[in-house]
Design an enzyme around this catalytic site. Structure first.
Site, short mmCIF file in Angstrom:
data_model
loop_
_atom_site.label_atom_id
_atom_site.label_comp_id
_atom_site.label_asym_id
_atom_site.label_seq_id
_atom_site.Cartn_x
_atom_site.Cartn_y
_atom_site.Cartn_z
N ASN A 99 1.44 3.65 1.87
CA ASN A 99 2.14 4.12 3.07
C ASN A 99 3.13 3.10 3.63
OD1 ASN A 99 0.58 2.20 4.38
ND2 ASN A 99 -0.63 3.65 5.58
N LYS A 100 3.32 1.98 2.96
CA LYS A 100 4.18 0.93 3.53
C LYS A 100 5.65 1.18 3.17
CE LYS A 100 0.82 -0.94 5.74
NZ LYS A 100 -0.06 -2.04 5.49
N ILE A 101 6.54 0.27 3.59
CA ILE A 101 7.99 0.49 3.44
C ILE A 101 8.35 0.67 1.96
CG2 ILE A 101 10.29 -0.52 3.79
CD1 ILE A 101 9.05 0.24 6.42
N PHE A 159 0.85 -1.19 0.00
CA PHE A 159 0.00 0.00 0.00
C PHE A 159 0.89 1.25 0.00
CE2 PHE A 159 -2.78 3.06 2.36
CZ PHE A 159 -3.79 3.13 1.42
#
Ligand SMILES: *Cc1c(COP(=O)(O)O)cnc(C)c1O
Length: 371
Positions: A185-187, A183
């Site tokens: 906002n992930k790493i 997604f």
């Protein structure tokens, strides 16, 4: 003087070859779920995790569901899940007709409390789902020992922990299989996307079968099982490959942010707890999460409102899942650590685009709010 720009809690860093690769998809017409980027991304992802197989999915929730389906989790089964996690960890168990059984967490690392695990095992337990919360790996030796003793599968929810390591071994290679989220906002991100990793050839074949509607790979339009369409597009994989090429830079940026907060927040140590990292853990700081010394939820909400007024977005720590309407049970044991963390925890802005000046602003605002 105009107000300074708002500082978001999360933001993607798209400074590699994302644009070139996406344009290649458009120029060649390979925009659906076939194309060179799918294979290249899966191969690179598996290599990054040190496993034989990576199976790309259209989001992290479908990756978790697909992994549970491929493990054979079904009605009547129980899966042990930490209460302090994102709702998808438990919902995907429910999608299978199985029951999530909640376990408490360590109050400082947020991760599931291995000492509390065994008491949650019943004759129906089939699997444990350790969640590497906020980017810190779970104490996996403890989890694997309980799993071995009771013959249980271990499915890592590594959605927040791409690049994290446990005793030097990468998240995604620590259990029978693992699910990642990609997604925004992930790493690392593909916009929406997910990945399942495993070292098990037979499990990988089942993951691919169920991901592709259940179609027999050797017999077109023959469906021996009921599968799903959980495929990733070549466009998403193009973004993912470019992200993965710069994984070390993405991880370094997050560690810089965490170290920057640690230094700036040290003078506030009477009033807040900065993230605690276990000795076995390489933390990737998906979220830099503080806990206020004052455990009153209303006070925490006031502090978050003060930061918001200063143009700083924050997030509360997850509501424990055993307190959400679909999962409340009158006969469930209390999970006090999950409730404590949820009441006093705040995720600060945590992403690779934060500048030193941004970190100064967050620290100054927090210092005023806690004065
Ligand atoms: C983000 C996340 C998921 C779900 O991933 P999506 O890509 O949003 O579907 C699952 N588990 C955890 C712990 C997450 O943080």
């Amino acid at each position: 003087m105009s107000a300074p720009p708002r500082i978001p809690v999360a933001a993607p860093v798209l400074d590699g070859r994302e644009r070139d690769y996406v344009l290649e998809c458009l120029d060649t017409g390979w925009i659906s779920s076939i194309g060179r980027f799918i294979e290249a991304f899966e191969t690179a992802f598996a290599e990054a995790c040190g496993v034989r197989h990576a199976v790309a999915c259209n989001n992290g929730t479908t990756a978790l569901h697909l992994a549970l389906v491929a493990l054979g989790i079904g009605p009547g089964d129980e899966v042990i899940v930490p209460s302090l996690t994102y709702v998808a960890s438990a919902n995907t168990v429910t999608y299978c007709g199985a029951t999530p059984v909640f376990v408490d967490n360590d109050p400082l690392t947020f991760n599931l409390d291995v000492a509390a695990l065994e008491a949650r095992v019943t004759p129906r337990t089939r699997a444990i789902m350790p969640v590497h919360l906020y980017g810190q790996p779970v104490d996996m030796d403890g989890v694997l020992e309980v799993a071995r003793r009771h013959g249980l599968f271990v499915l890592e929810d590594a959605a927040e922990a791409m690049g994290a390591r446990y005793k030097g071994r990468p998240a995604g290679a620590l259990g029978d299989c693992a699910a990642f989220s990609l997604f925004g906002n992930k790493i690392i991100t593909t916009g929406e996307g997910g990945m399942v990793t495993t070292d098990d050839d037979a499990l990988a074949a089942r993951l691919r079968l169920y991901r592709g509607q259940g179609m027999d790979p050797a017999r077109r339009y023959w469906f021996p099982v009921i599968g799903y369409n959980y495929r990733m597009t070549n466009i998403a994989a193009a973004i993912g490959l470019a992200q993965l090429e710069r994984i070390e830079a993405h991880l370094a940026a997050r560690r810089r942010v965490a170290a920057g907060y640690d230094a700036r927040l040290a003078p506030l140590r009477e009033r807040l707890i900065t993230p605690v990292t276990a000795p076995f853990a390489d933390h990737v700081y998906w979220m830099y999460t503080i806990q206020l010394a004052n455990p009153d939820r209303a006070y925490r909400d006031q502090v978050m409102a003060a930061l918001d007024a200063d143009g700083i977005e924050t997030r509360p720590v997850f509501h424990p899942l055993h307190t959400l309407p679909p999962y409340v049970r009158s006969d469930a044991p209390p999970l006090p650590n999950a409730e404590l963390c949820a009441a006093r925890g705040i995720n600060l802005p945590s992403h690779g685009r934060l500048t030193e000046a941004d970190l100064d602003r967050v620290a100054a605002s927090l210092s005023r709010a806690l004065a």
